[in-house]
Design a protein around this motif. Structure first.
Motif, PDB file in Angstrom:
ATOM      1  N   LEU A 170      13.717  14.068   5.523  1.00 47.46           N
ATOM      2  CA  LEU A 170      14.011  13.747   6.923  1.00 47.46           C
ATOM      3  C   LEU A 170      14.380  12.282   7.108  1.00 47.46           C
ATOM      4  CD1 LEU A 170      11.326  15.817   8.915  1.00 47.46           C
ATOM      5  CD2 LEU A 170      13.685  16.442   8.335  1.00 47.46           C
ATOM      6  N   GLY A 171      14.541  11.556   6.014  1.00 53.33           N
ATOM      7  CA  GLY A 171      15.027  10.179   6.082  1.00 53.33           C
ATOM      8  C   GLY A 171      14.049   9.184   6.669  1.00 53.33           C
ATOM      9  N   PHE A 172      12.761   9.390   6.456  1.00 49.97           N
ATOM     10  CA  PHE A 172      11.762   8.474   7.013  1.00 49.97           C
ATOM     11  C   PHE A 172      11.782   7.125   6.297  1.00 49.97           C
ATOM     12  CE2 PHE A 172      10.366  11.439   9.863  1.00 49.97           C
ATOM     13  CZ  PHE A 172       9.135  11.164  10.446  1.00 49.97           C
ATOM     14  N   THR A 173      11.635   6.059   7.090  1.00 52.66           N
ATOM     15  CA  THR A 173      11.475   4.705   6.571  1.00 52.66           C
ATOM     16  C   THR A 173       9.982   4.378   6.510  1.00 52.66           C
ATOM     17  OG1 THR A 173      11.526   3.752   8.794  1.00 52.66           O
ATOM     18  CG2 THR A 173      13.651   4.033   7.662  1.00 52.66           C
ATOM     19  N   PRO A 174       9.584   3.266   5.861  1.00 51.64           N
ATOM     20  CA  PRO A 174       8.163   2.887   5.855  1.00 51.64           C
ATOM     21  C   PRO A 174       7.573   2.749   7.258  1.00 51.64           C
ATOM     22  CG  PRO A 174       9.347   1.634   4.200  1.00 51.64           C
ATOM     23  CD  PRO A 174      10.382   2.398   4.976  1.00 51.64           C
ATOM     24  N   GLU A 175       8.346   2.203   8.213  1.00 49.36           N
ATOM     25  CA  GLU A 175       7.851   2.059   9.580  1.00 49.36           C
ATOM     26  C   GLU A 175       7.574   3.423  10.214  1.00 49.36           C
ATOM     27  OE1 GLU A 175       9.867  -1.451   8.246  1.00 49.36           O
ATOM     28  OE2 GLU A 175      10.618   0.587   8.423  1.00 49.36           O
ATOM     29  N   MET A 176       8.478   4.354   9.994  1.00 48.44           N
ATOM     30  CA  MET A 176       8.297   5.704  10.527  1.00 48.44           C
ATOM     31  C   MET A 176       7.085   6.376   9.900  1.00 48.44           C
ATOM     32  SD  MET A 176      12.353   6.691  10.403  1.00 48.44           S
ATOM     33  CE  MET A 176      12.291   8.362  11.043  1.00 48.44           C
ATOM     34  N   SER A 177       6.883   6.154   8.600  1.00 47.32           N
ATOM     35  CA  SER A 177       5.740   6.746   7.904  1.00 47.32           C
ATOM     36  C   SER A 177       4.428   6.198   8.444  1.00 47.32           C
ATOM     37  CB  SER A 177       5.836   6.472   6.400  1.00 47.32           C
ATOM     38  OG  SER A 177       7.012   7.035   5.862  1.00 47.32           O
ATOM     39  N   ALA A 178       4.368   4.900   8.660  1.00 47.61           N
ATOM     40  CA  ALA A 178       3.144   4.287   9.195  1.00 47.61           C
ATOM     41  C   ALA A 178       2.839   4.808  10.594  1.00 47.61           C
ATOM     42  CB  ALA A 178       3.290   2.771   9.229  1.00 47.61           C
ATOM     43  N   LEU A 179       3.882   4.960  11.395  1.00 47.98           N
ATOM     44  CA  LEU A 179       3.691   5.503  12.740  1.00 47.98           C
ATOM     45  C   LEU A 179       3.178   6.936  12.671  1.00 47.98           C
ATOM     46  CD1 LEU A 179       4.005   5.129  15.774  1.00 47.98           C
ATOM     47  CD2 LEU A 179       6.386   5.865  15.563  1.00 47.98           C
TER      48      LEU A 179
ATOM     49  N   LEU B  69      -5.929  -0.811   7.537  1.00 42.85           N
ATOM     50  CA  LEU B  69      -5.142  -1.980   7.144  1.00 42.85           C
ATOM     51  C   LEU B  69      -3.669  -1.618   6.986  1.00 42.85           C
ATOM     52  CD1 LEU B  69      -5.091  -4.947   6.272  1.00 42.85           C
ATOM     53  CD2 LEU B  69      -5.595  -4.198   3.933  1.00 42.85           C
ATOM     54  N   PHE B  70      -3.416  -0.460   6.394  1.00 36.55           N
ATOM     55  CA  PHE B  70      -2.050   0.037   6.217  1.00 36.55           C
ATOM     56  C   PHE B  70      -1.347   0.156   7.568  1.00 36.55           C
ATOM     57  CE2 PHE B  70       0.694   3.870   6.102  1.00 36.55           C
ATOM     58  CZ  PHE B  70       1.646   3.450   5.181  1.00 36.55           C
ATOM     59  N   ILE B  71      -2.030   0.727   8.536  1.00 32.73           N
ATOM     60  CA  ILE B  71      -1.460   0.939   9.861  1.00 32.73           C
ATOM     61  C   ILE B  71      -1.321  -0.376  10.622  1.00 32.73           C
ATOM     62  CG2 ILE B  71      -1.955   1.976  12.124  1.00 32.73           C
ATOM     63  CD1 ILE B  71      -3.162   4.354  10.562  1.00 32.73           C
ATOM     64  N   PHE B  72      -2.305  -1.262  10.455  1.00 32.57           N
ATOM     65  CA  PHE B  72      -2.329  -2.526  11.196  1.00 32.57           C
ATOM     66  C   PHE B  72      -1.061  -3.340  10.965  1.00 32.57           C
ATOM     67  CE2 PHE B  72      -3.700  -7.068  11.393  1.00 32.57           C
ATOM     68  CZ  PHE B  72      -3.919  -7.132  12.765  1.00 32.57           C
ATOM     69  N   GLY B  73      -0.649  -3.471   9.697  1.00 33.37           N
ATOM     70  CA  GLY B  73       0.537  -4.262   9.391  1.00 33.37           C
ATOM     71  C   GLY B  73       1.798  -3.706  10.018  1.00 33.37           C
ATOM     72  N   PHE B  74       1.961  -2.381   9.971  1.00 34.13           N
ATOM     73  CA  PHE B  74       3.151  -1.774  10.552  1.00 34.13           C
ATOM     74  C   PHE B  74       3.130  -1.841  12.083  1.00 34.13           C
ATOM     75  CE2 PHE B  74       3.493   0.309   6.357  1.00 34.13           C
ATOM     76  CZ  PHE B  74       4.821   0.021   6.093  1.00 34.13           C
ATOM     77  N   MET B  75       1.947  -1.691  12.683  1.00 34.75           N
ATOM     78  CA  MET B  75       1.862  -1.771  14.141  1.00 34.75           C
ATOM     79  C   MET B  75       2.161  -3.189  14.631  1.00 34.75           C
ATOM     80  SD  MET B  75       1.322   1.261  15.278  1.00 34.75           S
ATOM     81  CE  MET B  75       2.355   1.794  13.915  1.00 34.75           C
TER      82      MET B  75
ATOM     83  N   ILE C 227       0.842  -1.199   0.000  1.00 34.11           N
ATOM     84  CA  ILE C 227       0.000   0.000   0.000  1.00 34.11           C
ATOM     85  C   ILE C 227       0.875   1.245   0.000  1.00 34.11           C
ATOM     86  CG2 ILE C 227      -1.655   1.360   1.357  1.00 34.11           C
ATOM     87  CD1 ILE C 227      -2.787  -1.308   2.384  1.00 34.11           C
ATOM     88  N   LYS C 228       1.922   1.221   0.800  1.00 32.02           N
ATOM     89  CA  LYS C 228       2.828   2.370   0.876  1.00 32.02           C
ATOM     90  C   LYS C 228       3.513   2.607  -0.471  1.00 32.02           C
ATOM     91  CE  LYS C 228       7.037   4.328   1.844  1.00 32.02           C
ATOM     92  NZ  LYS C 228       8.333   4.199   1.128  1.00 32.02           N
ATOM     93  N   GLU C 229       3.968   1.536  -1.121  1.00 32.82           N
ATOM     94  CA  GLU C 229       4.628   1.685  -2.415  1.00 32.82           C
ATOM     95  C   GLU C 229       3.663   2.198  -3.477  1.00 32.82           C
ATOM     96  OE1 GLU C 229       6.826  -1.778  -3.598  1.00 32.82           O
ATOM     97  OE2 GLU C 229       7.656  -2.073  -1.599  1.00 32.82           O
TER      98      GLU C 229
END
Length: 389
Positions: A341-350, A175-181, A38-40
């Protein structure tokens, strides 16, 4: 009755916090892969959305009122710039009270590392910054040359984009948030973050209250009683904004509130109409403070003034492209956070999770701030734009 998005996100956080560790790693990997896809997909689509929205915003105006429009846009940019750097200044003072960077950085070593099974074969074609600047150039060209077919095309494209985003993005955000959490909980990072971000939430609220109070006090020329009376006049709009998480939904109520106190309502109405979805003071407070906290939690240093200035530049102009959906501001901001700011997918989901929770307060600040701003701009431009008899 539809359940509001913040309650869904809270339910996800609570559920993952209490039961996430018991979920098998293969299940976590499955949901994390969906979130990554979803993020991609968002990364691929957003440059197009940014280009369309920026162009469509500028073609709302015609060359005959270019002086007024230029002045208004300049004031909007100045106001958004002021609030964005105000957030930087406030957090530079308060972040030692919010997060112990040494302690939290040491805890970032995950006990279990979760990786997606696969990703999309297509990568970003156009950089978001190029899309933003291209939309700015196209909008200015159409403002001067007035190609009605293209102007109508961009307006329809914007309406279609908003409709698609509402129907597709809003339902899949949970759903996007659920996977990263799930991933963060499996890696034993979620509990620490909840402790940190409860403090950040309080800092954001204090920062918002101080800024809005200062705006109305300035509008009232230092008269505190008059300032609170003027602010009180916009409370119905603020309540609407809080409950709907939409400045557009609160827009009719905001107009009614402004009509009671404006001395040149036609001008105030035009200003509110032009700025309702782009003059976002709550966004200018919430996103930078959250972004800096997430950065520091994941081991990045507090950003230098230069690093923050580059990020702020693109964030300020990205506000002209925000979609009128819950969490739309943070969706547009994600590529900027990634690039600058160098965000990773995990940081973006958070970031998305946190922002949706604070979005009611952010939208309330947007509406209250825009009420004060519209009255200030009415005073400034009334000598140039007088109401017709």
């Amino acid at each position: 009755m539809r359940i509001k998005l913040p309650f869904i996100i809270i339910a996800i956080l609570v559920g993952v916090y209490f039961f996430g560790n018991g979920v098998d790693a293969s299940v976590v990997t499955f949901f994390y892969t969906i979130s990554s896809l979803i993020k991609e997909a968002l990364v691929l689509v957003l440059p197009i959305v940014i280009f369309i929205f920026m162009t469509a915003f500028l073609v709302e105006f015609n060359s005959g009122v270019i002086l007024f429009v230029t002045g208004l846009i300049g004031c909007i940019i100045a106001s958004n710039t002021l609030v964005t750097f105000y957030s930087y200044g406030m957090f530079s003072l308060l972040h030692p009270l919010v997060i112990d960077t040494t302690h939290h950085t040491l805890n970032l070593t995950a006990t279990t590392v979760i990786k997606p099974m696969f990703g999309l074969p297509i990568k970003m074609i156009v950089d978001n910054n190029i899309a933003l600047l291209s939309g700015l150039a196209m909008g200015l060209l159409l403002t001067f040359f007035q190609n009605q077919r293209m102007i109508l095309g961009f307006k329809k494209a914007r309406e279609t984009s908003v409709r698609i985003l509402r129907k597709t993005l809003t339902p899949i955000i949970p759903l996007f948030i659920f996977g990263f959490m799930l991933k963060l909980q499996k890696e034993d990072l979620l509990e620490q973050m909840i402790v940190v971000y409860s403090k950040v939430f309080i800092v954001i609220l204090i920062t918002m209250i101080l800024y809005i109070t200062a705006m109305y006090t300035l509008l009232a020329k230092g008269n505190i009683v008059k300032a609170f009376k003027t602010m009180q006049a916009f409370f119905p709009a603020a309540i609407t904004a809080f409950s709907t998480m939409s400045s557009m939904a609160a827009y009719p109520v905001t107009l009614e509130c402004a009509q009671k106190i404006s001395k040149n309502f036609r001008l105030t109405q035009g200003i509110l109409t032009s700025t309702v979805n782009i003059h976002l003071m709550g966004v200018g407070i919430a996103i930078p403070i959250m972004a800096m906290t997430v950065m520091m939690y994941f081991g990045h240093p507090f950003p230098s003034l230069w690093t923050y200035s580059v990020f702020a530049f693109f964030l300020i102009f990205a506000k002209f492209t925000v979609a009128a959906i819950p969490g739309g501001s943070v969706v547009i901001a994600i590529p900027i956070l990634h690039d600058h700011l160098g965000f990773t997918p995990e940081m973006s989901a958070l970031m998305m999770s946190l922002y949706v929770l604070v979005d009611p307060f952010s939208t309330t600040t947007n509406v209250l701030g825009n009420g004060a701003f519209s009255l200030m701009m009415t005073k400034l431009f009334s000598p140039l734009v007088k109401p017709k008899s």
